[in-house]
Design an enzyme around this catalytic site. Structure first.
Site, PDB file in Angstrom:
ATOM      1  N   TRP A 148     -66.393  74.256 -26.472  1.00  0.00           N
ATOM      2  CA  TRP A 148     -66.039  74.931 -25.220  1.00  0.00           C
ATOM      3  C   TRP A 148     -67.038  74.650 -24.109  1.00  0.00           C
ATOM      4  O   TRP A 148     -66.721  74.843 -22.937  1.00  0.00           O
ATOM      5  CB  TRP A 148     -65.960  76.454 -25.455  1.00  0.00           C
ATOM      6  N   ASN A 149     -68.276  74.225 -24.432  1.00  0.00           N
ATOM      7  CA  ASN A 149     -69.332  74.276 -23.406  1.00  0.00           C
ATOM      8  C   ASN A 149     -69.275  73.136 -22.389  1.00  0.00           C
ATOM      9  O   ASN A 149     -69.794  73.269 -21.290  1.00  0.00           O
ATOM     10  CB  ASN A 149     -70.716  74.394 -24.047  1.00  0.00           C
ATOM     11  N   PRO A 173     -58.813  70.794 -28.330  1.00  0.00           N
ATOM     12  CA  PRO A 173     -59.912  71.416 -27.586  1.00  0.00           C
ATOM     13  C   PRO A 173     -60.283  72.779 -28.168  1.00  0.00           C
ATOM     14  O   PRO A 173     -59.544  73.331 -28.995  1.00  0.00           O
ATOM     15  CB  PRO A 173     -59.309  71.579 -26.187  1.00  0.00           C
ATOM     16  N   GLY A 225     -69.466  69.810 -31.867  1.00  0.00           N
ATOM     17  CA  GLY A 225     -69.474  71.255 -32.087  1.00  0.00           C
ATOM     18  C   GLY A 225     -70.649  71.652 -32.957  1.00  0.00           C
ATOM     19  O   GLY A 225     -71.653  70.935 -33.023  1.00  0.00           O
ATOM     20  N   SER A 226     -70.491  72.755 -33.652  1.00  0.00           N
ATOM     21  CA  SER A 226     -71.613  73.298 -34.421  1.00  0.00           C
ATOM     22  C   SER A 226     -71.859  72.485 -35.697  1.00  0.00           C
ATOM     23  O   SER A 226     -70.954  71.851 -36.244  1.00  0.00           O
ATOM     24  CB  SER A 226     -71.303  74.752 -34.788  1.00  0.00           C
ATOM     25  N   GLU A 247     -71.168  64.998 -33.364  1.00  0.00           N
ATOM     26  CA  GLU A 247     -72.180  65.413 -32.372  1.00  0.00           C
ATOM     27  C   GLU A 247     -72.378  66.904 -32.588  1.00  0.00           C
ATOM     28  O   GLU A 247     -71.543  67.709 -32.183  1.00  0.00           O
ATOM     29  CB  GLU A 247     -71.663  65.143 -30.955  1.00  0.00           C
ATOM     30  N   LEU A 248     -73.480  67.280 -33.212  1.00  0.00           N
ATOM     31  CA  LEU A 248     -73.618  68.667 -33.676  1.00  0.00           C
ATOM     32  C   LEU A 248     -74.707  69.424 -32.915  1.00  0.00           C
ATOM     33  O   LEU A 248     -75.095  69.050 -31.831  1.00  0.00           O
ATOM     34  CB  LEU A 248     -73.877  68.649 -35.189  1.00  0.00           C
ATOM     35  N   CYS A 281     -76.130  71.663 -25.877  1.00  0.00           N
ATOM     36  CA  CYS A 281     -76.711  71.233 -27.157  1.00  0.00           C
ATOM     37  C   CYS A 281     -78.078  70.597 -26.968  1.00  0.00           C
ATOM     38  O   CYS A 281     -78.881  70.573 -27.889  1.00  0.00           O
ATOM     39  CB  CYS A 281     -75.764  70.248 -27.832  1.00  0.00           C
ATOM     40  N   GLU A 379     -80.821  77.274 -32.682  1.00  0.00           N
ATOM     41  CA  GLU A 379     -80.249  77.277 -31.328  1.00  0.00           C
ATOM     42  C   GLU A 379     -80.082  78.697 -30.810  1.00  0.00           C
ATOM     43  O   GLU A 379     -79.536  79.538 -31.516  1.00  0.00           O
ATOM     44  CB  GLU A 379     -78.820  76.699 -31.390  1.00  0.00           C
TER      45      GLU A 379
HETATM   46  P1  NAP Z   1     -67.649  75.096 -32.946  1.00  0.00           P
HETATM   47  O1  NAP Z   1     -67.437  76.535 -33.215  1.00  0.00           O
HETATM   48  O2  NAP Z   1     -68.164  74.247 -34.049  1.00  0.00           O
HETATM   49  O3  NAP Z   1     -66.240  74.550 -32.425  1.00  0.00           O
HETATM   50  C1  NAP Z   1     -66.082  73.238 -31.992  1.00  0.00           C
HETATM   51  C2  NAP Z   1     -64.629  72.818 -32.134  1.00  0.00           C
HETATM   52  O4  NAP Z   1     -64.291  72.796 -33.522  1.00  0.00           O
HETATM   53  C3  NAP Z   1     -63.634  73.776 -31.479  1.00  0.00           C
HETATM   54  O5  NAP Z   1     -62.552  73.037 -30.959  1.00  0.00           O
HETATM   55  C4  NAP Z   1     -63.180  74.633 -32.643  1.00  0.00           C
HETATM   56  O6  NAP Z   1     -61.902  75.183 -32.434  1.00  0.00           O
HETATM   57  C5  NAP Z   1     -63.126  73.585 -33.740  1.00  0.00           C
HETATM   58  N1  NAP Z   1     -63.190  74.113 -35.111  1.00  0.00           N
HETATM   59  C6  NAP Z   1     -63.719  75.281 -35.548  1.00  0.00           C
HETATM   60  N2  NAP Z   1     -63.556  75.385 -36.884  1.00  0.00           N
HETATM   61  C7  NAP Z   1     -62.915  74.255 -37.290  1.00  0.00           C
HETATM   62  C8  NAP Z   1     -62.465  73.767 -38.562  1.00  0.00           C
HETATM   63  N3  NAP Z   1     -62.655  74.452 -39.693  1.00  0.00           N
HETATM   64  N4  NAP Z   1     -61.857  72.562 -38.606  1.00  0.00           N
HETATM   65  C9  NAP Z   1     -61.665  71.841 -37.476  1.00  0.00           C
HETATM   66  N5  NAP Z   1     -62.062  72.262 -36.251  1.00  0.00           N
HETATM   67  C10 NAP Z   1     -62.691  73.444 -36.167  1.00  0.00           C
HETATM   68  O7  NAP Z   1     -68.631  74.866 -31.706  1.00  0.00           O
HETATM   69  P2  NAP Z   1     -68.595  75.547 -30.276  1.00  0.00           P
HETATM   70  O8  NAP Z   1     -69.066  76.947 -30.388  1.00  0.00           O
HETATM   71  O9  NAP Z   1     -67.278  75.296 -29.615  1.00  0.00           O
HETATM   72  O10 NAP Z   1     -69.674  74.662 -29.502  1.00  0.00           O
HETATM   73  C11 NAP Z   1     -71.032  74.923 -29.518  1.00  0.00           C
HETATM   74  C12 NAP Z   1     -71.741  74.010 -30.500  1.00  0.00           C
HETATM   75  O11 NAP Z   1     -71.469  72.660 -30.153  1.00  0.00           O
HETATM   76  C13 NAP Z   1     -73.241  74.152 -30.439  1.00  0.00           C
HETATM   77  O12 NAP Z   1     -73.762  74.134 -31.742  1.00  0.00           O
HETATM   78  C14 NAP Z   1     -73.679  72.930 -29.654  1.00  0.00           C
HETATM   79  O13 NAP Z   1     -75.001  72.524 -29.911  1.00  0.00           O
HETATM   80  C15 NAP Z   1     -72.678  71.928 -30.108  1.00  0.00           C
HETATM   81  N6  NAP Z   1     -72.572  70.827 -29.144  1.00  0.00           N
HETATM   82  C16 NAP Z   1     -73.058  69.607 -29.487  1.00  0.00           C
HETATM   83  C17 NAP Z   1     -73.007  68.566 -28.576  1.00  0.00           C
HETATM   84  C18 NAP Z   1     -73.535  67.196 -28.930  1.00  0.00           C
HETATM   85  O14 NAP Z   1     -73.228  66.253 -28.205  1.00  0.00           O
HETATM   86  N7  NAP Z   1     -74.306  67.048 -29.988  1.00  0.00           N
HETATM   87  C19 NAP Z   1     -72.434  68.770 -27.314  1.00  0.00           C
HETATM   88  C20 NAP Z   1     -71.939  70.037 -27.000  1.00  0.00           C
HETATM   89  C21 NAP Z   1     -72.008  71.051 -27.937  1.00  0.00           C
HETATM   90  P3  NAP Z   1     -61.699  76.735 -32.048  1.00  0.00           P
HETATM   91  O15 NAP Z   1     -62.426  76.959 -30.781  1.00  0.00           O
HETATM   92  O16 NAP Z   1     -60.225  76.843 -31.904  1.00  0.00           O
HETATM   93  O17 NAP Z   1     -62.238  77.531 -33.195  1.00  0.00           O
END
Ligand code: NAP
Length: 476
Positions: A148-149, A173, A225-226, A247-248, A281, A379
């Protein structure tokens, strides 16, 4: 309140499904809704992407660049509309949203050109009657799952190279900020991409995720994502040896060494730490300042943080918007409370800010922190800057590397020799040296250790969507 749709095989669908409502984190208002899709819609999107791949993969990179350049133009024609929407659905200050839209477009533009440079190889042969070549092929149907960020840039950083390489995509998304993705896909439609090349599904992440991971036609999953969800995808990918780019999470250290220019360092930390209210991130999550410069740095930095204006990101001069939701706010509260209980001092901030129905946290500086505190281990994803005093360069390096994460790090020093020596010892995929904002389309972005696998951006970013096929040609 607008009701949006999913985009599958060139059609907007899903308005009959249950709705997933999106709220503005600045005031709790309902922004709009997307369909709560699941297995059936995801399978339909994969069907469409698989069918479209048969022809899209046969187009030339020049043809694909034509569509991507048109998309880039359309995004740049709609900066304000996209930015307003982004701020309303996920809270970042409007100027940052404008910046993200342009940054997002830069991936489309850059990869439109880079697709023309996916070269194969001719390898010297060990036999006179053989010729050895390496051909390059698009990997196939790609699923792109985004957080989302950065609702726009994380998507274009995946779509740009995937489409340029000849892959077709199924986009999923975040449920917290899906509408920016819907708008981006509307622009893809206007750019004229053939049906099935770009598809968008919204809804149940676990069901969509499982469907993607169990369908053999999806050859590659690119996820931002996470780290926890990344690990789930690694497990799920094993069954089909599905290609993964991950990319975590991050936990970036920022080192201010005693020969740093303090003003440059303060400016760098402000840019790195407080962008998107600390919800990036690569934002500095822990700051190590060498003793000789510590007092001056803390004083100047704290003074700058006091100046930050918190509020609804739509107001032009606001620097810090809301956090994404109550869970995000709870995490920050827990980390700050834990640090105070263990002896940290709040130099400024240190509490929630009650405003309308929004989820705001005051920009915060904490001193007297140490490694025992949660915020120095994980984080924070909030506008909290913990500063730890260190005696030496070696101590700063050891503390910086003492983490399972390895995404970004920052070093502030005026000495080239020292900067070089320190950076060579840091185990992070991205380093900003006297620079608090290192990202760009043409460079590799990604993490070491549990921060991910692979790189996005730059020529590595398109290599992730291409397979090598070695061909040995016998001449007699
Ligand atoms: P998240 O909770 O891991 O969610 C990311 C995406 O994955 C969302 O679209 C989410 O959908 C989906 N998702 C959740 N559970 C899933 C599953 N079991 N199977 C498949 N997809 C699933 O992360 P977030 O809270 O959106 O983002 C924040 C995290 O992203 C932070 O840890 C940040 O450091 C990281 N991040 C990393 C980078 C990088 O480039 N390394 C860049 C930006 C952010 P729903 O929303 O529908 O649950």
């Amino acid at each position: 309140m607008d009701k949006y749709s999913m985009y599958i095989n060139g059609k907007w669908i899903g308005r009959d499904l249950e709705e997933l409502v999106v709220h503005n984190p600045a005031n709790g208002d309902r922004v709009g809704s997307v369909p709560f899709g699941g297995e059936a819609e995801t399978t339909e999107a994969i069907d469409a992407a698989h069918e479209a791949f048969q022809t899209w993969s046969q187009t030339t990179p020049y043809e694909r660049a034509g569509y991507l350049k048109k998309l880039n133009e359309l995004i740049l024609d709609h900066v304000e509309e996209l930015a307003q929407l982004m701020t309303i659905e996920m809270g970042k200050p409007i100027n940052e949203s404008r910046g993200e839209v342009k940054y997002g477009a830069s991936f489309i533009e850059w990869f439109a050109e880079e697709g023309k440079r996916v070269y194969g190889e001719t390898v010297p042969s060990h036999a006179t009657n053989k010729r050895l070549q390496v051909w390059k092929k698009p990997v196939g149907v790609v699923a792109a799952i985004t957080p989302w960020n950065f609702p726009m840039a994380m998507l274009t950083r995946k779509m740009g190279p995937a489409l340029a390489a000849g892959c077709t995509v199924v986009i999923k998304p975040s449920s917290d900020s899906p509408i920016t993705a819907v708008k981006l896909v509307e622009l893809c439609e206007q750019a004229g991409f053939p049906k099935g090349v770009v598809n968008l599904v919204t809804g149940s992440s676990s069901e969509i995720g499982k469907t993607i991971m169990s369908d053999g036609r999806v050859r590659k999953v690119t996820f931002t994502g996470s780290t926890d969800v990344g690990k789930t995808l690694i497990t799920q990918s094993a069954h089909q040896v599905k290609r993964l780019s991950l990319e975590l999470g991050g936990h970036a250290p920022l080192l201010v060494l005693d020969d740093a220019d303090v003003d440059v360092a303060v400016q760098g930390v402000m840019a790195s730490k407080f962008r998107n209210a600390g919800q990036t991130c690569i934002c500095a999550n822990r700051i190590y300042v060498q003793a000789g410069i510590y007092d001056e740095f803390v004083e100047k930095f704290t003074a700058s943080v006091r100046e930050l204006k918190v509020g609804n990101g739509l107001v032009e001069n606001v620097n810090i918007g809301p956090l994404i939701n109550q869970a995000g706010l709870d995490k920050v509260n827990v980390q700050v409370k834990d640090a105070i209980e263990k002896g940290a001092t709040v130099a400024v901030g240190g509490e929630e800010l009650l405003k309308e129905n929004g989820v705001f946290y005051k920009p915060t500086v904490m001193t007297d922190v140490d490694q025992s505190m949660l915020m120095m281990q994980d984080e924070t994803f909030g506008p909290v800057a913990p500063i730890q005093k260190v005696e030496s360069e070696a101590e700063a390096i050891a503390l910086a590397n003492n983490t399972t994460y390895g995404l970004a790090a920052y070093v502030f020093t005026e000495s080239v020799a020292r900067g070089t020596r320190v950076i060579e010892q840091l185990n992070f995929g991205i380093v900003g040296w006297n620079d608090g904002a290192p990202s760009a389309a043409q460079v590799p972005f990604g993490g070491m250790k549990e921060s991910g696998i692979g790189r996005e951006g730059g020529h590595e970013g398109i290599a992730a969507f291409v397979e090598s096929q070695y061909v040995s040609i016998g001449l007699d």
